[in-house]
Design a protein around this motif. Structure first.
Motif, PDB file in Angstrom:
ATOM      1  N   VAL A   1       1.042  -1.113  -0.072  1.00  0.00           N
ATOM      2  CA  VAL A   1       0.166  -0.408   0.033  1.00  0.00           C
ATOM      3  C   VAL A   1       1.136   1.466   0.181  1.00  0.00           C
ATOM      4  O   VAL A   1       0.467   2.247  -0.471  1.00  0.00           O
ATOM      5  CB  VAL A   1      -0.737   0.426   1.439  1.00  0.00           C
ATOM      6  CG1 VAL A   1      -1.870   1.206   1.368  1.00  0.00           C
ATOM      7  CG2 VAL A   1      -2.371  -0.850   0.911  1.00  0.00           C
ATOM      8  N   ALA A   2       2.369   1.094   0.355  1.00  0.00           N
ATOM      9  CA  ALA A   2       2.787   2.842   1.112  1.00  0.00           C
ATOM     10  C   ALA A   2       3.511   2.829  -0.664  1.00  0.00           C
ATOM     11  O   ALA A   2       4.490   3.563  -0.636  1.00  0.00           O
ATOM     12  CB  ALA A   2       4.505   1.762   1.296  1.00  0.00           C
ATOM     13  N   ASP A   3       3.296   1.444  -1.749  1.00  0.00           N
ATOM     14  CA  ASP A   3       3.685   2.062  -3.176  1.00  0.00           C
ATOM     15  C   ASP A   3       3.039   1.482  -4.379  1.00  0.00           C
ATOM     16  O   ASP A   3       3.754   0.677  -5.015  1.00  0.00           O
ATOM     17  CB  ASP A   3       5.365   1.384  -2.884  1.00  0.00           C
ATOM     18  CG  ASP A   3       5.665   1.705  -4.403  1.00  0.00           C
ATOM     19  OD1 ASP A   3       5.767   2.334  -5.159  1.00  0.00           O
ATOM     20  OD2 ASP A   3       7.203   0.448  -4.405  1.00  0.00           O
ATOM     21  N   LEU A   4       1.910   2.364  -4.349  1.00  0.00           N
ATOM     22  CA  LEU A   4       0.930   1.638  -5.771  1.00  0.00           C
ATOM     23  C   LEU A   4       1.866   1.958  -6.781  1.00  0.00           C
ATOM     24  O   LEU A   4       1.684   3.389  -7.382  1.00  0.00           O
ATOM     25  CB  LEU A   4      -0.704   2.112  -4.771  1.00  0.00           C
ATOM     26  CG  LEU A   4      -0.571   1.903  -3.298  1.00  0.00           C
ATOM     27  CD1 LEU A   4      -2.296   2.774  -3.398  1.00  0.00           C
ATOM     28  CD2 LEU A   4      -1.358   0.218  -3.648  1.00  0.00           C
ATOM     29  N   PRO A   5       1.452   1.285  -7.712  1.00  0.00           N
ATOM     30  CA  PRO A   5       1.926   1.514  -9.048  1.00  0.00           C
ATOM     31  C   PRO A   5       0.609   1.898  -9.874  1.00  0.00           C
ATOM     32  O   PRO A   5       0.183   1.673 -10.748  1.00  0.00           O
ATOM     33  CB  PRO A   5       2.092   0.108  -9.742  1.00  0.00           C
ATOM     34  CG  PRO A   5       1.348  -0.938  -8.929  1.00  0.00           C
ATOM     35  CD  PRO A   5       1.322  -0.300  -7.369  1.00  0.00           C
ATOM     36  N   LEU A   6      -0.190   3.293  -9.075  1.00  0.00           N
ATOM     37  CA  LEU A   6      -1.240   4.138  -9.659  1.00  0.00           C
ATOM     38  C   LEU A   6      -0.653   5.834  -9.948  1.00  0.00           C
ATOM     39  O   LEU A   6      -0.031   5.965  -9.314  1.00  0.00           O
ATOM     40  CB  LEU A   6      -2.607   3.644  -9.425  1.00  0.00           C
ATOM     41  CG  LEU A   6      -2.527   2.198  -8.682  1.00  0.00           C
ATOM     42  CD1 LEU A   6      -4.286   2.490  -7.587  1.00  0.00           C
ATOM     43  CD2 LEU A   6      -3.264   2.141  -9.756  1.00  0.00           C
ATOM     44  N   ALA A   7      -1.457   6.194 -10.484  1.00  0.00           N
ATOM     45  CA  ALA A   7      -0.823   7.755 -11.257  1.00  0.00           C
ATOM     46  C   ALA A   7      -1.713   8.402  -9.550  1.00  0.00           C
ATOM     47  O   ALA A   7      -3.043   7.213  -9.355  1.00  0.00           O
ATOM     48  CB  ALA A   7      -2.162   7.547 -12.353  1.00  0.00           C
TER      49      ALA A   7
END
Length: 184
Positions: free
Chosen positions: A90-96
């Motif tokens: 959750v601390a590094d989501l590959p979302l814009a």
């Protein structure tokens, strides 16, 4: 806190319909309150038990889990057309930035809670978007769920969301769980 992950060898337990006694599908959808074309992330999705509840009612549901094995089991069960599996913390989501209309966490907040995760949610949830959190409460008797020392009290979780820039709309403790709805 413990910050453990759910044992993949016990993943069958994640499909137990008895889980609805802690958070029903109807309650979850009502708390999300998103339109049919919404983009939502299920944080700590596991085998997709609650993702399957959300998926038919949104445009895209990101099933986010740190364990690729959980996604493998979900694919075996059958991934709905609107679901995209995302293996990430959750601390590094590959979302814009501002990619999500909402995010939901059911019985997983205690696994990722922290400043970095909440900052990341503030980045990916659009202004006005919601984060719905249902988790085991430290105020509960501890008869189900993780050990009490790994749990949070709703007031502490609410303060952490507020510190991350969210406005808390609902924060209540129930017997074993709490419900927190925060808006960015």
């Amino acid at each position: 806190m413990g910050f453990h992950t759910f044992d993949v060898d016990r993943a069958d337990a994640l499909e137990d319909p008895d889980r609805f006694r802690y958070c029903s599908g109807e309650e979850l959808l009502a708390a999300l309150g998103v339109p049919e074309d919404a983009a939502v992330a299920d944080l700590g999705s596991g085998t997709g038990f609650y993702t399957d509840v959300i998926a038919p009612h949104v445009g895209t549901c990101y099933a986010v889990d740190v364990q690729a094995e959980m996604h493998d089991l979900y694919r075996e069960k059958g991934l709905p057309a609107t679901v995209e599996a995302v293996t990430a913390e959750v601390a590094d989501l590959p979302l814009a930035a501002d990619a999500l209309d909402a995010a939901v966490s059911t019985m997983t907040y205690h696994e990722y809670a922290g400043d970095d995760a909440l900052a990341e949610l503030a980045r990916v949830v659009r202004p006005g978007g919601r984060v719905v959190t249902v988790d085991w409460t430290a105020a509960g008797p501890g008869e189900a769920g993780p050990p009490r020392e790994e749990r949070f009290r709703v007031g502490d979780a609410a303060a952490d969301f507020e510190d991350a820039g969210f406005a808390v709309e609902r924060a209540e403790t129930r017997r074993e769980t709490f419900v927190l709805v925060a808006r960015r």
